[in-house]
Design a protein around this motif. Structure first.
Motif, PDB file in Angstrom:
ATOM      1  N   SER A 274      72.583  20.556   0.537  1.00 11.00           N
ATOM      2  CA  SER A 274      73.503  19.512   0.545  1.00 11.00           C
ATOM      3  C   SER A 274      74.422  19.579   2.000  1.00 11.00           C
ATOM      4  O   SER A 274      74.708  18.502   2.676  1.00 11.00           O
TER       5      SER A 274
ATOM      6  N   ASP B 123      69.569  13.330  -0.616  1.00 12.80           N
ATOM      7  CA  ASP B 123      70.160  14.670  -1.012  1.00 12.80           C
ATOM      8  C   ASP B 123      69.765  14.323  -2.620  1.00 12.80           C
ATOM      9  O   ASP B 123      70.387  13.847  -3.249  1.00 12.80           O
ATOM     10  N   GLU B 124      68.760  15.035  -3.005  1.00 12.53           N
ATOM     11  CA  GLU B 124      68.138  14.883  -4.245  1.00 12.53           C
ATOM     12  C   GLU B 124      68.151  13.720  -5.167  1.00 12.53           C
ATOM     13  O   GLU B 124      68.971  13.342  -5.774  1.00 12.53           O
TER      14      GLU B 124
END
Ligand SMILES: Nc1ncnc2c1ncn2[C@@H]1O[C@H](COP(=O)(O)OP(=O)(O)OP(=O)(O)O)[C@@H](O)[C@H]1O
Ligand SMILES: [Mg+2]
Lengths: 387, 249
Positions: B48, B168-169
């Motif tokens: 991240s 991000d995920e």
């Protein structure tokens, strides 16, 4: 005890029967009286404590309401009457209000021109009410219309109050008093304090240490000082510290004190809301390329304001009522004019009536504010409560 | 990609510290135009943080990031300029709850790109259509399911016409049954030629759509390889353990 309940309707699960000792007639046959009795039993006599409380409240009402009615209605005196007649009858002397209400509402404003402040307050209230209708902000066009209407209306109000145009005689500001003065102090105070509070709250979480420290110091200072001392300082100390040829209008000094004081309280409410906004909202706004001010005004603050409606309106209500503190610096706001009415030699010795009169005005305005706050909460309160 | 074309993103010696902790400990990475990169690695490895540095949400402490040859730097004032051309999709969606789905999509194009109301509206509907959610345009985000919200977030980012998309995920906050609808949108995006950096543990997606997989551990890239090679012969025990962990659940 009724022998049986009607058989359950086809396809519905059978309803649980009432416990035997509470079973009334079958539900379908219950009339108005039974339903009210059931309500009373559930809400007024639900247990020994509840019953005791109910009886106490009833006793209190029996004791106070007749006395109040006697005073306000049965023993009250209407015009035409004088103080002697009022004293003789012992009840409320509404005759006094019938004689002095205009003076209480408008203070030293020339009586022949009273229609002007009356019209001004009415117009202002109308515009405020229109602006507060949520439907008025639904479209950009309506919002623009509102924004466009406000400045000219304020100008018209100022002209109405001050005169000097279109044949209206000039009424100097030192003659303004009563309700218009209270309305001006409160609305200008709340509006500017609100704007200042946004700046203070944002400054308080600024990444620049100087800005942050100044904002924190300011907020703590203002919250640590009674409003009344601030007013006294503004009216007595400020003129002494200024050069002799600079004078600030007494109204402005009081107004400034209100703005500075309430901005600190509102800033704390805004800060509470700011802290409740998830960091992701800032990140998302920034990632979309919004500038600091754009993300604040379009993303963060709109959510904060929805969230803090109740605490903000609380402060607005306090601010509105606390304008009456200007009485300590001899300004004739609504409380000032009511007090002046009590020293009218013609009605010497009467206090309750004028204060009851202005209390009713404060009560109406404050109730309206809290009603409106509940309305907004229902409409927006949950939309902002996100995590 | 020809050898001569400069990469869209060039990262050299990138470091990021939080206090004494080095979240990024020297990252070198080139991302070509149109490349689909999947970044994976254990929790806390700095994935991240890398994404946040790549679009300047977090300033970096050392090293260089060049976007299309232009240095991304808070001090030079280029970070703000470059950020608007980099789309970002977050794990927790981060839609603006006080705005409708449509307004979420038109806000930045209007404020940042200064599009007119109609053009912004047209672009928003086009992208909402693309992620299959145009019929929900008038609703508030909290009325939508997680999968729908994430698709709105993708559409919102696309409305800025970004040259690079960071994920991000994007599926790890979703219920399992909603993962596919988001991955489908991402695969469609990948096939359209968008340059993408996807932090994800969805190895099925990595196999299907990635040109290259980057594995991070403790703030460093310890392996980059095309999916076939990456999944094929796995020498490094850290990667073996990671893959075993995520397939175990
Ligand atoms: N704002 C911050 N302040 C302090 N430490 C941070 C901050 N952000 C991240 N870190 C630390 O930096 C390291 C890398 O964090 P990062 O979020 O980049 O990991 P990640 O690879 O994305 O992990 P995950 O898979 O759990 O999302 C972690 O140890 C984390 O605790
Ligand atoms: Mg992460």
């Amino acid at each position: 005890m009724p022998a049986a309940f009607p058989p359950p309707a086809h396809g519905r699960p059978p309803a649980l029967p009432n416990p035997p000792d509470r079973a009334g007639p079958p539900r379908v046959e219950r009339g108005l009286v039974q339903r009210n009795l059931a309500w009373a039993r559930a809400n007024l006599f639900a247990g020994p404590w509840n019953t005791l409380l109910t009886l106490l409240v009833v006793a209190l009402l029996l004791w106070t309401v007749p006395a109040l009615l006697d005073w306000a209605v049965f023993d009250a005196t209407l015009a035409p009457a004088d103080i002697g007649l009022c004293m003789e009858r012992g009840g409320a002397c509404w005759a006094m209000l019938q004689d002095t209400w205009r003076m209480i509402l408008f203070g030293p404003y020339p009586p022949a021109e009273h229609w002007r402040p009356a019209l001004a307050v009415g117009l202002f209230a109308l515009l405020v009410v229109i602006s507060l209708v949520p439907a008025m902000w639904l479209t950009a066009g309506r919002r623009r219309l509102l924004l466009a209407v406000w400045p000219p209306t304020l100008l018209v109000l100022a002209v109405l109050m001050h005169g000097g145009v279109a044949g209206l005689p000039v009424v100097e500001t030192r003659l303004w008093g009563g309700l218009p003065l209270t309305v001006i102090l409160a609305s200008v105070g709340i509006a500017f304090a609100f704007l200042l509070s946004l700046v203070l709250a944002l400054g308080r979480q600024s990444s620049m240490p100087v800005v942050r420290i100044v904002c924190i110091a300011y907020i703590e200072l203002m919250r640590g000082v009674p409003l009344i001392t601030l007013l006294l300082m503004a009216s007595i100390l400020l003129p002494l510290t200024l050069p002799a040829d600079v004078t600030i209008h007494p109204y402005l000094r009081a107004q400034l004190a209100f703005i500075l004081f309430f901005a600190a309280y509102m800033a704390e409410a805004v800060r509470g809301g700011l802290q409740a906004i998830p960091r992701g909202q800032y990140a998302a706004a920034k990632a979309m390329g919004l500038s600091y001010w754009q993300s604040m005004t379009r993303v963060i603050l709109p959510q904060v304001l929805r969230m803090i409606i109740p605490s903000m309106v609380n402060i607005f209500i306090s601010a509105f009522k606390d304008t009456s503190l200007v009485i300590v610096i001899s300004m004739l706001d609504l409380l000032g004019t009511a007090k002046a009415a009590t020293s009218n030699p013609q009605w010497w010795g009467l206090f309750i009536e004028p204060f009851a009169f202005i209390s009713a005005i404060y009560l109406v305005v404050c109730s309206a504010m809290s009603w409106y706050s509940r309305l907004l909460e229902r409409r927006y309160g949950t939309a902002g409560a996100h995590d | 990609m020809t050898e001569q074309a400069p990469p869209l993103v060039r990262v050299r010696g990138l470091e990021k510290r939080f206090g004494d902790y080095r979240a990024l400990a020297g990252i070198d990475l080139d991302i070509a135009r149109g490349e689909r990169l999947v970044v994976c690695g254990p929790s806390g490895s700095g994935k991240s943080t890398l994404a946040y540095c790549l679009n300047g949400l977090e300033p970096h402490d050392a090293g260089r990031i060049l976007i299309d040859g232009m240095p991304l730097d808070e001090e030079l004032g280029t970070a703000h300029e470059l950020r608007r051309s980099i789309g970002m999709v977050f794990q927790s969606f981060n839609l603006f709850p006080h705005l409708s789905v449509l307004e979420n999509c038109t806000l930045a194009p209007r404020l940042v790109l200064r599009l007119g109301e109609q053009e912004a509206h047209r672009r928003a509907m086009e992208n909402l259509e693309r992620v299959g959610i145009a019929d929900q345009a008038a609703k508030r985000p909290d009325r939508l399911s997680g999968g729908q919200q994430q698709r709105v977030a993708i559409a919102r980012a696309l409305c800025m016409r970004p040259r690079l998309m960071l994920f991000d995920e994007p599926t790890s906050a979703l219920d399992p049954e909603m993962v596919k609808e988001v991955l489908d949108v991402m695969i469609e995006l990948a096939q359209s030629g968008m340059t993408m950096v996807c932090i994800t543990h969805e190895m099925g997606f990595a196999r299907a759509a990635a040109d290259r997989i980057v594995f991070m551990d403790q703030g460093r890239i310890i392996r980059e390889a095309p999916p076939k090679t990456f999944f094929g012969d796995q020498q490094d025990p850290r990667i073996r353990r990671f893959l075993a962990d995520i397939t175990a659940g």
